[in-house]
Design an enzyme around this catalytic site. Sequence first.
Site, PDB file in Angstrom:
ATOM      1  N   ARG A   1      39.094   1.039 -24.037  1.00  0.00           N
ATOM      2  CA  ARG A   1      38.653   2.062 -23.079  1.00  0.00           C
ATOM      3  C   ARG A   1      39.821   2.647 -22.299  1.00  0.00           C
ATOM      4  O   ARG A   1      39.924   3.869 -22.149  1.00  0.00           O
ATOM      5  CB  ARG A   1      37.600   1.500 -22.127  1.00  0.00           C
ATOM      6  CG  ARG A   1      36.285   1.182 -22.830  1.00  0.00           C
ATOM      7  CD  ARG A   1      35.326   0.453 -21.918  1.00  0.00           C
ATOM      8  NE  ARG A   1      35.925  -0.820 -21.519  1.00  0.00           N
ATOM      9  CZ  ARG A   1      35.738  -1.421 -20.347  1.00  0.00           C
ATOM     10  NH1 ARG A   1      34.956  -0.878 -19.441  1.00  0.00           N
ATOM     11  NH2 ARG A   1      36.312  -2.559 -20.086  1.00  0.00           N
TER      12      ARG A   1
ATOM     13  N   ASN B   1      31.808   0.302 -22.501  1.00  0.00           N
ATOM     14  CA  ASN B   1      31.360  -0.745 -23.413  1.00  0.00           C
ATOM     15  C   ASN B   1      29.843  -0.735 -23.479  1.00  0.00           C
ATOM     16  O   ASN B   1      29.166  -0.514 -22.471  1.00  0.00           O
ATOM     17  CB  ASN B   1      31.820  -2.124 -22.929  1.00  0.00           C
ATOM     18  CG  ASN B   1      33.286  -2.375 -23.183  1.00  0.00           C
ATOM     19  OD1 ASN B   1      33.922  -1.734 -24.005  1.00  0.00           O
ATOM     20  ND2 ASN B   1      33.848  -3.331 -22.455  1.00  0.00           N
TER      21      ASN B   1
END
Length: 90
Positions: A20, A38
């Site tokens: 990320r 996520n």
Amino acid sequence: MATSCKKAWVEGRVQGVCFRISTQKQALELGITGWAKNLPDGRVEVLMCGEPDRVSQLEAWLHEGPPLARVSKVSVVDESLAPPDGFLVG
């Protein structure tokens, strides 16, 4: 200037490998807004909005990801959303 938004779901070893944060870094370098988060099933969901060629560059990068990631599949759909400000990591 045209803006395009796409949403991607990235599968494989993509959680716990800085995916990320690395996506955010790539997006900011390309001038892309959106987010990366996520999902409970182990995937990472990414929203990418910006100039179509730059969105395509980030989409291509998602297939590789950061060095520790092992991407097995990337699914992408076009989105008709108002582009968000900035690029958030959730």
